[in-house]
Scaffold this active site. Structure first.
Site, mmCIF file in Angstrom:
data_model
loop_
_atom_site.group_PDB
_atom_site.id
_atom_site.type_symbol
_atom_site.label_atom_id
_atom_site.label_comp_id
_atom_site.label_asym_id
_atom_site.label_seq_id
_atom_site.Cartn_x
_atom_site.Cartn_y
_atom_site.Cartn_z
ATOM 1 N N SER A 106 -44.245 -53.317 -82.038
ATOM 2 C CA SER A 106 -44.079 -52.364 -83.157
ATOM 3 C C SER A 106 -44.136 -50.930 -82.650
ATOM 4 O O SER A 106 -43.473 -50.050 -83.194
ATOM 5 C CB SER A 106 -45.136 -52.607 -84.233
ATOM 6 O OG SER A 106 -46.413 -52.161 -83.827
ATOM 7 N N MET A 123 -50.368 -55.486 -72.274
ATOM 8 C CA MET A 123 -51.755 -55.926 -72.142
ATOM 9 C C MET A 123 -52.128 -56.286 -70.707
ATOM 10 O O MET A 123 -52.691 -57.335 -70.444
ATOM 11 C CB MET A 123 -51.991 -57.133 -73.067
ATOM 12 C CG MET A 123 -51.616 -56.869 -74.512
ATOM 13 S SD MET A 123 -52.400 -55.384 -75.180
ATOM 14 C CE MET A 123 -54.009 -56.029 -75.553
ATOM 15 N N ARG A 124 -51.739 -55.414 -69.754
ATOM 16 C CA ARG A 124 -52.128 -55.689 -68.365
ATOM 17 C C ARG A 124 -52.513 -54.401 -67.675
ATOM 18 O O ARG A 124 -52.047 -53.331 -68.034
ATOM 19 C CB ARG A 124 -50.938 -56.329 -67.612
ATOM 20 C CG ARG A 124 -50.742 -57.783 -67.929
ATOM 21 C CD ARG A 124 -49.570 -58.330 -67.165
ATOM 22 N NE ARG A 124 -49.738 -58.182 -65.716
ATOM 23 C CZ ARG A 124 -50.415 -59.039 -64.956
ATOM 24 N NH1 ARG A 124 -51.036 -60.041 -65.529
ATOM 25 N NH2 ARG A 124 -50.499 -58.891 -63.665
ATOM 26 N N ASN A 145 -49.927 -44.305 -72.653
ATOM 27 C CA ASN A 145 -50.440 -45.507 -73.296
ATOM 28 C C ASN A 145 -50.975 -45.132 -74.674
ATOM 29 O O ASN A 145 -51.406 -43.999 -74.899
ATOM 30 C CB ASN A 145 -51.571 -46.130 -72.457
ATOM 31 C CG ASN A 145 -52.046 -47.465 -73.034
ATOM 32 O OD1 ASN A 145 -51.244 -48.299 -73.437
ATOM 33 N ND2 ASN A 145 -53.352 -47.637 -73.109
ATOM 34 N N HIS A 159 -53.811 -46.461 -77.386
ATOM 35 C CA HIS A 159 -54.958 -47.372 -77.489
ATOM 36 C C HIS A 159 -55.528 -47.279 -78.900
ATOM 37 O O HIS A 159 -55.738 -46.152 -79.401
ATOM 38 C CB HIS A 159 -56.025 -47.007 -76.451
ATOM 39 C CG HIS A 159 -57.201 -47.940 -76.478
ATOM 40 N ND1 HIS A 159 -57.138 -49.233 -75.992
ATOM 41 C CD2 HIS A 159 -58.452 -47.778 -76.972
ATOM 42 C CE1 HIS A 159 -58.306 -49.814 -76.174
ATOM 43 N NE2 HIS A 159 -59.127 -48.958 -76.775
ATOM 44 N N ASP A 204 -54.391 -43.692 -65.961
ATOM 45 C CA ASP A 204 -54.848 -43.579 -64.568
ATOM 46 C C ASP A 204 -55.309 -44.973 -64.134
ATOM 47 O O ASP A 204 -55.038 -45.970 -64.800
ATOM 48 C CB ASP A 204 -55.942 -42.507 -64.418
ATOM 49 C CG ASP A 204 -57.240 -42.890 -65.121
ATOM 50 O OD1 ASP A 204 -58.131 -42.026 -65.183
ATOM 51 O OD2 ASP A 204 -57.357 -44.036 -65.622
ATOM 52 N N GLU A 205 -56.064 -45.045 -63.066
ATOM 53 C CA GLU A 205 -56.364 -46.352 -62.476
ATOM 54 C C GLU A 205 -57.387 -47.162 -63.265
ATOM 55 O O GLU A 205 -57.572 -48.345 -63.025
ATOM 56 C CB GLU A 205 -56.869 -46.175 -61.025
ATOM 57 C CG GLU A 205 -55.801 -45.776 -60.013
ATOM 58 C CD GLU A 205 -55.378 -44.305 -60.111
ATOM 59 O OE1 GLU A 205 -54.455 -43.925 -59.367
ATOM 60 O OE2 GLU A 205 -55.952 -43.558 -60.941
ATOM 61 N N ASP A 208 -57.981 -47.789 -69.813
ATOM 62 C CA ASP A 208 -57.972 -46.840 -70.943
ATOM 63 C C ASP A 208 -58.828 -45.605 -70.666
ATOM 64 O O ASP A 208 -59.489 -45.071 -71.556
ATOM 65 C CB ASP A 208 -58.469 -47.554 -72.215
ATOM 66 C CG ASP A 208 -57.604 -48.756 -72.551
ATOM 67 O OD1 ASP A 208 -58.168 -49.803 -72.927
ATOM 68 O OD2 ASP A 208 -56.365 -48.654 -72.423
HETATM 69 C C1 GRF Z 1 -51.385 -52.199 -80.965
HETATM 70 O O1 GRF Z 1 -52.556 -51.975 -81.723
HETATM 71 C C2 GRF Z 1 -51.541 -51.530 -79.624
HETATM 72 O O2 GRF Z 1 -52.303 -50.347 -79.671
HETATM 73 C C3 GRF Z 1 -52.280 -52.564 -78.855
HETATM 74 O O3 GRF Z 1 -51.625 -53.776 -79.204
HETATM 75 C C4 GRF Z 1 -51.260 -53.688 -80.590
HETATM 76 C C5 GRF Z 1 -49.891 -54.272 -80.770
HETATM 77 O O4 GRF Z 1 -48.982 -53.317 -80.433
HETATM 78 N N1 GRF Z 1 -52.254 -52.312 -77.437
HETATM 79 P P1 GRF Z 1 -47.396 -53.581 -80.639
HETATM 80 O O5 GRF Z 1 -47.167 -53.908 -82.101
HETATM 81 O O6 GRF Z 1 -47.021 -54.754 -79.752
HETATM 82 O O7 GRF Z 1 -46.765 -52.295 -80.234
#
Ligand code: GRF
Length: 202
Positions: free
Chosen positions: A12, A89-90, A106, A108, A140-141, A144
């Site tokens: 999204s 998510m990595r 990013n 968060h 950065d490394e 978050d």
């Molecule tokens: C979002 O809240 C984002 O901040 C988090 O994962 C959720 C899903 O994001 N990292 P999206 O709909 O896949 O962009």
């Protein structure tokens, strides 16, 4: 500024960037590629619908260093100047970060430095805070931990669940991420001692 988006799931935030660009809100920015690390990421359907090239690199089939090497190769091939992590998510390796120093954004879903990591809403509710929100930051490394660009506080309601809190914060993520891309593309982000200074319009 040619930017690529990296996503792992629903996409999204990626869609919000597609839409902002279509509305002409990202002058000087061109969305050149989507990279997903999950075969079933819904973000791929969004890229196809928008005519944006995409690549799948299976992060479960290779070590982190190999994933990053392949992602860097694809990013270089398309001439990306910047990378936007949108629900990605990595963790990225130091080599990847160094290749795009202060050009990786990013989003968060918490008010950093509070509640970093993959369970921000759960952690905010468990802490009983009355306010959470979202943060757009340079990567950065750390997890978050990069310099914060923009933040938006959002009220936490007494009967909130992770789902209701996430839904209230998500539209602000979309807005902040697009604004951060706009600022980066305009060359208005300066990092001084780990602090982002947003420069005035030129
Ligand atoms: C979002 O809240 C984002 O901040 C988090 O994962 C959720 C899903 O994001 N990292 P999206 O709909 O896949 O962009």
């Amino acid at each position: 500024m040619r930017f690529a988006v990296m996503a792992s799931g629903r996409g999204s935030n990626f869609q919000a960037l597609i839409d902002a660009h279509a509305r002409g809100e990202l002058p000087g920015a061109e969305l050149v590629l989507l990279i997903v690390n999950k075969r079933d990421a819904q973000a791929v359907a969004r890229a196809k619908a928008a005519g944006i090239p995409w690549a799948f690199i299976d992060s479960e089939a290779m070590p982190r260093a190999e994933f990053d090497r392949r992602a860097l190769a694809v990013l270089r091939d398309c001439g990306a100047d910047a990378v936007v992590l949108a629900g990605f998510m990595r963790l990225l390796t130091p080599e990847f970060i160094a290749a795009f120093r202060y050009c990786i954004l990013n989003i968060h879903p918490a008010l950093l430095p509070n509640f970093p990591g993959a369970h921000a809403h759960r952690d905010a509710l468990a802490a009983g805070v009355s306010e959470s929100g979202c943060s757009a930051h340079l990567v950065d490394e750390g997890v978050d931990t990069g310099p914060i660009i923009l933040q938006q506080p959002v009220e936490v309601l007494p009967n909130d669940t992770e789902e209701s809190l996430a839904a209230r914060i998500l539209p602000h993520e979309h807005r902040l991420l697009a604004e951060a891309v706009r600022l980066l593309a305009a060359g208005r982000l300066e990092v001084d001692g780990g602090i982002v200074r947003i420069l005035p319009e030129k």
